[in-house]
Design a protein around this motif. Sequence first.
Motif, PDB file in Angstrom:
ATOM      1  N   ARG A 266       0.694  51.456  -3.968  1.00 15.53           N
ATOM      2  CA  ARG A 266       0.305  52.347  -5.056  1.00 15.53           C
ATOM      3  C   ARG A 266       0.502  51.300  -6.275  1.00 15.53           C
ATOM      4  N   PRO A 301       5.417  56.481 -10.449  1.00 16.89           N
ATOM      5  CA  PRO A 301       4.824  58.019 -10.077  1.00 16.89           C
ATOM      6  C   PRO A 301       4.662  58.092  -8.957  1.00 16.89           C
ATOM      7  N   THR A 302       4.961  59.345  -8.145  1.00 23.70           N
ATOM      8  CA  THR A 302       5.111  60.065  -6.740  1.00 23.70           C
ATOM      9  C   THR A 302       6.056  59.372  -5.940  1.00 23.70           C
ATOM     10  N   GLU A 303       7.176  58.767  -6.568  1.00 24.67           N
ATOM     11  CA  GLU A 303       8.219  58.194  -5.959  1.00 24.67           C
ATOM     12  C   GLU A 303       8.922  59.545  -5.484  1.00 24.67           C
ATOM     13  N   THR A 304       9.334  59.612  -4.236  1.00 28.63           N
ATOM     14  CA  THR A 304      10.206  60.679  -3.762  1.00 28.63           C
ATOM     15  C   THR A 304      11.563  60.023  -3.641  1.00 28.63           C
ATOM     16  N   MET A 339      -1.293  58.441 -13.036  1.00 25.48           N
ATOM     17  CA  MET A 339      -0.946  59.043 -11.796  1.00 25.48           C
ATOM     18  C   MET A 339       0.259  60.136 -12.136  1.00 25.48           C
ATOM     19  N   PRO A 340       0.654  61.141 -11.094  1.00 23.73           N
ATOM     20  CA  PRO A 340       1.341  61.918 -11.588  1.00 23.73           C
ATOM     21  C   PRO A 340       2.722  61.349 -11.911  1.00 23.73           C
ATOM     22  N   GLN A 341       3.179  61.743 -12.976  1.00 26.44           N
ATOM     23  CA  GLN A 341       4.534  61.240 -13.566  1.00 26.44           C
ATOM     24  C   GLN A 341       5.782  62.140 -13.132  1.00 26.44           C
TER      25      GLN A 341
END
Length: 434
Positions: A266, A301-304, A339-341
């Motif tokens: 990503r 962003p999107t990091e779990t 991207m989703p922050q």
Amino acid sequence: MSSLQILTFGCRLNAYESEVIRARAVEAGLSNAVIVNTCAVTAEAVRQSRQAIRKARRDNPTARIIVTGCAAQTEPGLYAAMPEVDRVIGNQEKLSRESFGQDLLDNAPRVIVNDIMAVKETAAHFLATDSDPFEGKARAVLQVQNGCDHRCTFCIIPYGRGNSRSVGAGAVVEETRRLVESGFKEIVLSGVDLTAYGGDLPGKPKLGLLIARILKHVPELERLRLSSIDCIEVDDTLFKLIAEEERLMPHFHLSAQSGDNLILKRMKRRHSREDTIRFCDTVRRLRPNVAFGADLIAGFPTETEAMFQHSLSLVDDAGLSYLHVFPFSARARTPAAKMPQLPRWVVKERAQRLRSKGSVALSTRLDALVGTEQEILVEKHGLGRTPCFAQVRLEGYVLPGEVVSARIQFADSQFLLANVSSYPTTIGVQALPA
């Protein structure tokens, strides 16, 4: 207070260019001025530069304030709108003596920022200065490459630096020779994407070939160090030099960014987690005393949490000791900004955990050096660095710029301690001030 001040933000390359800027401004006769060389990597870097500009105006009410650097290149209007700023100049213009001449400063437009993408070559601007920009320093930084052809989704730097371009090997060798003759024992090769060196030159010579030419044609050079590299771009010649050439320092800082493969995709990086580990394992076999550093971004962003754990474990799995940790910062015009922050508190908390992990890794590395004999480059009175870039506090008087051999006696969380009182000093770079 000096009539000419340079305020520098950001990377080692910016620090190098600030010294060139200083030389250019002095040559142009500029005085009563503050030049702010900005960084665009994070929003925090931009905020800090704006804060520094306001303070500079308060402290220097009559001085001319000139803003340049990557943030000035990417966001010139932001700085032009500040009442404290007198002039905004671009990244290419900042290296020109004419940019600091009285006629231009008095009569040119307030903003002088041209299209950085139109710049097709990196001039060997280090050859054109009448003064030594590294006077008084133990090591010299040599810019051999600028710009970047890659478009990582988080990165604004190509818009501040332009496309990748390289300085010809002949010019690099000649400048290296000049610096060594001036007394420098260590040269640091630097660039925005250093391992992309040569891709724009005839024959497309790799970085390894450049290093081989430097070491062959400047045998008096004692230490050659590399700034940040991309592990996936390291060529076979460079691997051979790592194994065989002791003058190439055993310290490599990697543009790793993450330890999770999906996040790396990503980010539009070209390497995997396994590539980073494989590179470190390979180099460690070639040079057992090597140390590794890395840039790592926390909270992309999107990091779990599970993805973040892969970055944490990369420190151990790759054997990293020196971490540069960046809390993710969305930059306008980059895909990652859309991207989703993650919540800011999550980003900051993960960055702190990475820094804590890095502190433990560094402490462990330093402890392992206690009792070893090290060749230490003295940077200033009481402080030096080993070949693997560990900082050493020195007991005993040694001239800055000297390389001394000493046994490491103690380590704390950040420094080694060595006593050099029994080691004679030599003349070396005695002419360089402390």
